[in-house]
Scaffold this active site. Structure first.
Site, PDB file in Angstrom:
ATOM      1  N   ARG A  58       3.214  61.338 -61.638  1.00 50.41           N
ATOM      2  CA  ARG A  58       2.033  62.119 -61.260  1.00 50.41           C
ATOM      3  C   ARG A  58       1.646  63.168 -62.292  1.00 50.41           C
ATOM      4  NH1 ARG A  58       2.920  62.803 -54.777  1.00 50.41           N
ATOM      5  NH2 ARG A  58       2.176  60.725 -54.227  1.00 50.41           N
ATOM      6  N   ASP A  72       3.382  67.888 -53.224  1.00 48.43           N
ATOM      7  CA  ASP A  72       2.479  66.739 -53.054  1.00 48.43           C
ATOM      8  C   ASP A  72       1.013  67.114 -53.296  1.00 48.43           C
ATOM      9  OD1 ASP A  72       4.608  65.077 -52.490  1.00 48.43           O
ATOM     10  OD2 ASP A  72       4.480  65.406 -50.335  1.00 48.43           O
ATOM     11  N   GLN A  82      14.257  65.538 -49.781  1.00 53.03           N
ATOM     12  CA  GLN A  82      14.773  64.213 -49.433  1.00 53.03           C
ATOM     13  C   GLN A  82      16.273  64.148 -49.721  1.00 53.03           C
ATOM     14  OE1 GLN A  82      12.353  61.457 -51.635  1.00 53.03           O
ATOM     15  NE2 GLN A  82      10.570  61.786 -50.334  1.00 53.03           N
ATOM     16  N   GLY A 115       9.644  56.627 -49.994  1.00 59.27           N
ATOM     17  CA  GLY A 115      10.829  57.230 -50.611  1.00 59.27           C
ATOM     18  C   GLY A 115      11.617  58.062 -49.615  1.00 59.27           C
ATOM     19  N   ARG A 119      11.443  61.977 -39.978  1.00 62.58           N
ATOM     20  CA  ARG A 119      12.691  62.564 -39.483  1.00 62.58           C
ATOM     21  C   ARG A 119      12.870  62.324 -37.984  1.00 62.58           C
ATOM     22  NH1 ARG A 119      11.185  64.790 -44.064  1.00 62.58           N
ATOM     23  NH2 ARG A 119      12.624  66.018 -45.346  1.00 62.58           N
ATOM     24  N   LYS A 159       3.680  63.565 -41.893  1.00 65.55           N
ATOM     25  CA  LYS A 159       4.457  62.385 -42.305  1.00 65.55           C
ATOM     26  C   LYS A 159       5.945  62.720 -42.431  1.00 65.55           C
ATOM     27  CE  LYS A 159       3.572  60.454 -46.514  1.00 65.55           C
ATOM     28  NZ  LYS A 159       4.697  59.981 -47.332  1.00 65.55           N
ATOM     29  N   SER A 160       6.260  63.856 -43.037  1.00 68.60           N
ATOM     30  CA  SER A 160       7.676  64.221 -43.224  1.00 68.60           C
ATOM     31  C   SER A 160       8.383  64.372 -41.882  1.00 68.60           C
ATOM     32  CB  SER A 160       7.784  65.541 -43.990  1.00 68.60           C
ATOM     33  OG  SER A 160       7.413  65.369 -45.328  1.00 68.60           O
ATOM     34  N   ARG A 190      -2.028  59.757 -53.215  1.00 73.74           N
ATOM     35  CA  ARG A 190      -2.513  61.142 -53.419  1.00 73.74           C
ATOM     36  C   ARG A 190      -3.452  61.220 -54.627  1.00 73.74           C
ATOM     37  NH1 ARG A 190       0.019  63.517 -49.092  1.00 73.74           N
ATOM     38  NH2 ARG A 190       2.164  62.868 -48.838  1.00 73.74           N
ATOM     39  N   SER A 241      15.014  68.930 -54.001  1.00 67.88           N
ATOM     40  CA  SER A 241      14.361  67.833 -53.276  1.00 67.88           C
ATOM     41  C   SER A 241      14.782  67.865 -51.817  1.00 67.88           C
ATOM     42  CB  SER A 241      14.748  66.492 -53.905  1.00 67.88           C
ATOM     43  OG  SER A 241      14.510  65.440 -52.987  1.00 67.88           O
TER      44      SER A 241
HETATM   45  C1  S3P Z   1       9.368  64.837 -48.706  1.00 60.27           C
HETATM   46  C2  S3P Z   1       9.774  65.632 -49.725  1.00 60.27           C
HETATM   47  C3  S3P Z   1       9.092  65.699 -51.019  1.00 60.27           C
HETATM   48  C4  S3P Z   1       7.695  65.081 -50.961  1.00 60.27           C
HETATM   49  C5  S3P Z   1       7.647  63.809 -50.189  1.00 60.27           C
HETATM   50  C6  S3P Z   1       8.160  64.006 -48.769  1.00 60.27           C
HETATM   51  C7  S3P Z   1      10.165  64.836 -47.463  1.00 60.27           C
HETATM   52  O1  S3P Z   1       9.862  64.982 -51.941  1.00 60.27           O
HETATM   53  O2  S3P Z   1       7.199  64.860 -52.270  1.00 60.27           O
HETATM   54  O3  S3P Z   1       6.313  63.334 -50.119  1.00 60.27           O
HETATM   55  O4  S3P Z   1       9.669  64.392 -46.420  1.00 60.27           O
HETATM   56  O5  S3P Z   1      11.311  65.305 -47.513  1.00 60.27           O
HETATM   57  P1  S3P Z   1      11.056  65.737 -52.711  1.00 60.27           P
HETATM   58  O6  S3P Z   1      11.683  66.630 -51.720  1.00 60.27           O
HETATM   59  O7  S3P Z   1      11.974  64.683 -53.195  1.00 60.27           O
HETATM   60  O8  S3P Z   1      10.376  66.506 -53.812  1.00 60.27           O
END
Ligand code: S3P
Length: 423
Positions: free
Chosen positions: A337, A306, A156, A77, A13, A8-9, A381, A154
């Site tokens: 969580r 996660d 993200q 997110g 991207r 998914k990540s 999750r 993070s």
């Molecule tokens: C993710 C980073 C993680 C993860 C999220 C996906 C990403 O969040 O929990 O499910 O794709 O960069 P954080 O980096 O904010 O912890």
């Protein structure tokens, strides 16, 4: 051998990069997850032609990225936070909205570093620092600083800053703890000069040079280790049981769950088989064991952020106590969580307490018992964790979130059934 949906990540991207690439982006093994559909919808709204057939899509930008669009980020997110950075760098205005869960999650953590990079705050959030967000065009023509220390561990947040800088200038980011580096790896595979250097104490320094251009690319998305964890975790708690997944991301920034399983006494066999999108990809085989308790250090948490609810649930069945440290970030996920994991384990009769930012799990939960109801706060999750723990303990599970696993792992239940049959 289980074939997994794409990560998914990486899918987020790769899809978002179609807004920046000169040529088309072709992706296969796209997960049918709701989050990734939100990202495909977002790039379509911003001016990318999305031709999707099954798990394959060709993404071709029609021209300049559209201005002043309302983008629905759904539950995702990663989409919202990365898009802030990418659109700010491109100098586009936009409005970002999300569902009720996403609209309760903090966004300032991503918009503040982007504002520091540009030297101007171009995002208006709600008074709570949440979506909906209004993004104005930047007026800055260069970065206000070329070095930024991030205070939240993070990926993200880091990726929002990297995607902003990509269109504006060279940048050095310093992370308090190394987080998943899929943005860096994918960009590097496209020829961008980006380097990740470890720092003493578990942090990292990311140096990225602004590329002259970004080429289009083709990528077969490798399997998602965070989805794989639920299948491997089912077998891990059964002595002698075996489960194997293939074509999964083996990044050291994503293998924290496997390392925790090893610490708990599980036999884990990892076989690298190749590289795609800058990621090492291969198979993972797990042979289950009678689990023992572990002590997870805080600096490991980003590598399995996660998977913490699942890990805590598995450790509730271990022979001894466990402590999982430094879980502050879990409070701002799709649900709180930390609280939700404790409630889940308690619903099964387990003994678990929150001490500061740590989870302390007593262990000793044994199979048997009546049906159990778990409130999962529509968190995918948590929903999958409840299903796995129910199978391990042989208990009938009902939740208030049946089906919400589709946010990240549609098809989870049939695959779990397959692992079950092979135990
Ligand atoms: C993710 C980073 C993680 C993860 C999220 C996906 C990403 O969040 O929990 O499910 O794709 O960069 P954080 O980096 O904010 O912890």
């Amino acid at each position: 051998m289980v074939q997994l949906p794409g990560d998914k990540s990486i899918a987020h991207r790769a899809t978002l990069l179609s807004l920046l690439c000169e040529g088309p982006v072709t992706l296969t093994n796209i997960p049918a997850s709701a989050d990734v559909s939100s990202t495909l919808g977002a790039v379509a709204a911003l001016g990318v032609d999305v031709a999707r057939t099954g798990d394959r899509a060709r993404l071709a930008r029609r021209g300049d990225v559209a201005d002043d669009v309302v983008v629905d980020c759904g539950n995702a997110g990663t989409l919202a936070r990365l898009l802030f950075g990418l659109l700010a760098g491109l100098g586009r205005s936009a409005t970002l909205v999300g569902d009720a869960s996403l609209s309760a999650r903090p966004m300032r953590r991503a918009t503040a570093p982007v504002a520091r990079l540009l030297g101007e705050d171009i995002v208006t959030l709600s008074s709570m620092g949440t979506l909906p967000a209004r993004l104005r065009r930047r007026t800055a023509t260069s970065l206000a600083t070329d070095t930024l220390a991030l205070d939240v561990p993070s990926a993200q947040v880091k990726s929002a800053a990297l995607l902003c800088a990509l269109s504006v200038g060279d940048v050095v980011l310093v992370e308090p703890r190394a987080t998943r580096d899929h943005t860096e790896r994918l960009l590097s595979s496209l020829g961008v000069d980006v380097d990740v250097a470890p720092l003493p104490g578990g942090g990292a320094r990311v140096t990225q040079r602004r590329p002259a251009r970004l080429p289009g690319f083709t990528l077969a998305l490798p399997g998602d280790p965070s989805s794989a964890a639920f299948l491997l975790g089912r077998a891990a708690a059964v002595p002698g049981a075996r489960a194997v997944v293939d074509d999964v991301v083996l990044s050291p920034r994503r293998d924290g769950f496997l390392r925790a399983l090893v610490a708990a006494g599980v036999d884990v066999d990892v076989t690298p088989r190749g590289e795609r999108g800058g990621e090492t990809v291969g198979s993972v085989a797990v042979r289950g064991a009678a689990l023992r308790g572990i002590d997870l250090p805080a600096h490991d948490v980003p590598d399995l952020v996660d998977e913490i609810p699942l890990l805590a649930a598995l450790l509730a069945t271990a022979s001894g106590p466990s402590r999982l440290r430094g879980l502050r970030e879990l409070r701002v996920k799709e649900s709180d969580r930390l609280a939700a994991t404790a409630a889940l384990v308690r619903a099964f009769g387990g003994n678990i307490v929150i001490e500061g930012d740590d989870l302390v799990v007593a262990g000793g939960l044994r199979p048997g018992g009546d049906h159990v109801f778990v409130a999962v706060a529509l968190d995918h999750r948590l929903e999958m964790t409840a299903r796995v723990l129910g199978r391990i303990l042989g208990r009938d599970v009902r939740t208030d979130g049946e089906g919400c696993e589709a946010v990240s792992f549609p098809g989870f239940v049939p695959l779990l059934d397959g692992v079950e049959r092979a135990l």
